[in-house]
Design a protein around this motif. Structure first.
Motif, short mmCIF file in Angstrom:
data_model
loop_
_atom_site.label_atom_id
_atom_site.label_comp_id
_atom_site.label_asym_id
_atom_site.label_seq_id
_atom_site.Cartn_x
_atom_site.Cartn_y
_atom_site.Cartn_z
N THR A 1 -3.59 2.83 7.04
CA THR A 1 -4.01 2.14 5.93
C THR A 1 -2.76 0.71 6.09
OG1 THR A 1 -1.73 3.20 5.14
CG2 THR A 1 -4.06 4.27 4.87
N LEU B 1 10.97 0.38 6.02
CA LEU B 1 10.94 1.92 5.41
C LEU B 1 12.76 2.09 5.62
CD1 LEU B 1 7.77 4.10 6.50
CD2 LEU B 1 8.57 3.46 4.51
N ARG C 1 0.60 7.46 1.51
CA ARG C 1 -0.25 6.14 1.49
C ARG C 1 -1.38 6.06 2.41
NH1 ARG C 1 2.28 -0.06 3.55
NH2 ARG C 1 0.31 -0.92 3.33
N THR C 2 -1.19 6.83 3.51
CA THR C 2 -2.56 6.69 4.26
C THR C 2 -3.73 7.72 3.70
OG1 THR C 2 -1.15 7.18 5.93
CG2 THR C 2 -3.94 7.72 6.18
N PHE D 1 -0.31 2.49 12.54
CA PHE D 1 -0.76 3.47 10.28
C PHE D 1 -2.20 2.85 9.79
CE2 PHE D 1 3.79 3.42 10.09
CZ PHE D 1 4.31 5.11 10.98
N LYS E 1 10.27 9.38 3.31
CA LYS E 1 9.90 8.68 3.32
C LYS E 1 9.03 8.88 4.17
CE LYS E 1 14.15 4.94 2.86
NZ LYS E 1 14.65 4.76 3.50
N VAL F 1 0.53 10.15 13.43
CA VAL F 1 0.66 9.24 12.04
C VAL F 1 2.06 9.84 11.34
CG1 VAL F 1 0.39 8.41 9.26
CG2 VAL F 1 -1.11 8.46 11.40
N ARG G 1 -10.66 5.47 4.13
CA ARG G 1 -10.52 4.88 5.58
C ARG G 1 -9.97 6.47 6.10
NH1 ARG G 1 -6.89 -0.39 5.86
NH2 ARG G 1 -7.45 -0.43 3.51
N PHE H 1 5.58 7.22 1.49
CA PHE H 1 4.95 6.05 2.40
C PHE H 1 4.83 5.81 3.21
CE2 PHE H 1 9.31 5.28 -0.12
CZ PHE H 1 9.48 4.69 -0.71
N VAL H 2 4.08 7.06 4.17
CA VAL H 2 3.47 6.96 5.23
C VAL H 2 1.79 7.46 5.12
CG1 VAL H 2 2.82 6.71 7.61
CG2 VAL H 2 4.80 6.04 6.96
#
Lengths: 292, 263
Positions: free
Chosen positions: A134, A147, B170-171, A132, B162, B149, B261, B166-167
């Protein structure tokens, strides 16, 4: 492992419940013998993209805590079949699966099976390392657990260390756990992804050409790792590299493509047998490098 | 060819330089602390009603619009079928192209009769203009998150919702924030819808969205025709503040996009 364990409904299952379940699994694992002789049993499995049949009628049995290699020419459905085994295939639009897959004797595509739970038990490592972007190294390893609702810092830290040790990368990253996962080299990233996968304590680890983006030295490390992991996990690895298949696997399954471009299983046998004395002439031709 | 192109480039830059030069030179003599503290109803030396009015209007609008816009972008990018997504994108692109005076008129005809001439009506009008910017930019940012991802997360046994929050989000977080800042900076300069909905006032208004409020563009509009040098100077000062705010936000956006990023 109890046979109804992968049967969990997605609703009504709280995250904390699921974590307890994950840790309970291991205990159950030691206490009871598995209900099936095989980790995975495929009966006449077919996979489709829309109306296109990518995998045709594959029947196959995979022994627990062994390494099984899927080899064969490009486009013969190896990767698709692999993605069927942890229900990742269905995450793409328009796909479908026919046939029966038994995971420790339980129908993986049964109506009561939650695909999310199934993916916990059948982990996957991808062709290109995909940490991932970040998240730090530490956060990457524990992402699955976090998670799933695990909050305990000490538990997360200990799982992170165990997983990184098992993935043979602990010594390289222990001093920089809070640097971004993407700061590592390709080979290290791939081992980080393996650590991330085993951190959620799967039974089976699927690897989709895990070394195809790596240099020879990094490849060697991942191959050694695969052998070590086979002590605790059932591993299915797709590879284009036949030397790799002969080096790492106990069993090799050779796939080819029929006239309708559907992949089918030509033969499966002990790796030593496939590489020295295969039953089918097609296998022999491929091994000898006459096509593919 | 090269010479004429160079001349054309200079010709294109001159208006910008002249604009910045004039605004700065005319505004500087009037920039002092009183400008930020006093409002014209109490003392003629300040335009605090406009400065803080603008900030209140735009902030209220962005607070209302961001969650809707970001969620809509998430839906379109992560859940919607390609058919629904492409139709919705068309609608949003059309919304992006609607002239702000048209949105102002809509708010005047439809919202003002409900809420009256008020800051609330202005927030609705600015919000309508910001919404497509938030949706479209967020969507572009989410699109930059590689599918590998998402797959990595799903393969870990993480449920789709989720994974999305959250992935994926968040990215893309940095980019989503950029989308919000961009929309804010666009909302800050909107004039036409405010003329028809908020209209402006001399009084200071703190958080009362039921009555009129003032805003920098409205001050510039009403003061720039003035005869006395103080009022005119305050129009320039308001223009400078607006320009600096918008410019600063754009620089922030630019810096974030370069360092992103994800991208």
């Amino acid at each position: 492992m109890s046979s109804d364990e992968i049967i969990k409904t997605s609703t009504g299952m709280t995250t904390s419940h699921r974590t307890e379940q994950v840790s309970a699994d291991k205990a159950a694992d030691d206490a009871y013998p598995t209900s099936s002789k095989y980790a995975l049993e495929l009966n006449n499995v077919e996979a489709f993209y829309g109306t296109f049949r990518a995998v045709a009628g594959v029947s196959l049995k995979i022994a627990p805590k062994s390494v099984t290699a899927f080899i064969g020419p490009s486009g013969c459905g190896k990767s698709t079949l692999l993605r069927v085994l942890n229900r990742m295939h269905e995450t793409l639009p328009g796909t479908s699966v026919k046939g029966q897959i038994l995971l420790d004797g339980v129908d993986l595509y049964g109506p009561k099976v939650d695909p999310v739970r199934a993916r916990c038990l059948v982990g996957m490592v991808f062709q290109k390392p995909n940490p991932f972007p970040t998240m730090s190294i530490f956060e990457n390893v524990i992402s699955g657990l976090r998670l799933a609702g695990v909050r305990s810092k000490s538990e997360l830290e200990s799982v992170a260390e165990t997983s990184l040790r098992k993935a043979a990368i602990w010594d390289e990253v222990k001093d920089k756990l809070h640097q971004p996962g993407t700061s590592l080299s390709g080979g290290q990233q791939q081992r980080l992804c393996i650590a991330r996968t085993i951190a959620v304590k799967p039974e089976i680890v699927l690897m989709d050409e895990p070394c195809s983006a790596l240099d020879p030295l990094a490849t060697l490390k991942v191959e050694e790792l695969v052998r070590e992991l086979a002590v605790d996990y059932t591993i299915v690895i797709v590879t284009h590299n036949m030397q790799q298949a002969s080096r790492v696997s106990d069993t090799t399954a050779f796939f080819s493509m029929d006239e309708q471009r559907a992949g089918y299983l030509v033969e499966v046998d002990a790796t030593s047998k496939i590489f020295t004395n295969p039953k089918e002439s097609l296998t022999e031709g491929y091994i000898a490098g006459r096509f593919g | 060819m090269r010479l004429s192109a160079l001349i054309a480039t200079i010709a294109a830059i001159i208006p910008l330089i002249a604009l910045i030069y004039f605004v700065i030179v005319r505004a500087i003599p009037w920039l002092d602390a009183e400008l930020f503290v006093n409002n014209p109803l109490d003392k003629p030396s300040g335009i605090s009603n406009a400065i803080f009015g603008s900030l209140q209007l735009t902030t209220a609008a962005i607070l209302a619009v961001s969650p809707i816009g970001v969620l809509a972008a998430i839906y379109l990018n992560e859940y919607a079928s390609p058919r629904v997504a492409s139709w919705s994108e068309l609608v949003i692109d059309v919304m992006l192209g609607v002239p702000s005076i048209v949105v102002g008129m809509f708010a005047f005809m439809v919202v003002v009769p409900q809420l009256g001439v008020s800051a609330g009506a202005g927030v609705v009008a600015i919000g309508i203009l910001m919404l497509p910017i938030v949706v479209r930019t967020t969507q572009e940012v989410l699109r930059l998150v590689p599918s590998s991802v998402r797959e990595a997360s799903l393969a870990l046994g993480v449920p789709v919702w989720k994974t999305v929050i959250f992935v994926v989000c968040r990215t893309a977080f940095s980019g989503i924030l950029t989308a919000v800042i961009l929309a804010y900076s666009r909302g800050l300069g909107e004039t036409a819808p405010l003329l028809l909905t908020v209209r402006g006032t001399f009084a200071q208004n703190w958080l009362d969205f039921g009555t009129t409020m003032n805003a920098l563009p409205l001050t510039i509009y009403s003061y720039s025709g003035a005869a006395d040098s103080r009022t005119l100077g305050q129009a320039w000062a308001a223009a400078l503040l607006l320009m600096v705010l918008a410019l600063a936000l754009n620089i922030v956006v630019r810096a974030r996009t370069v360092n992103s990023r994800v991208a």
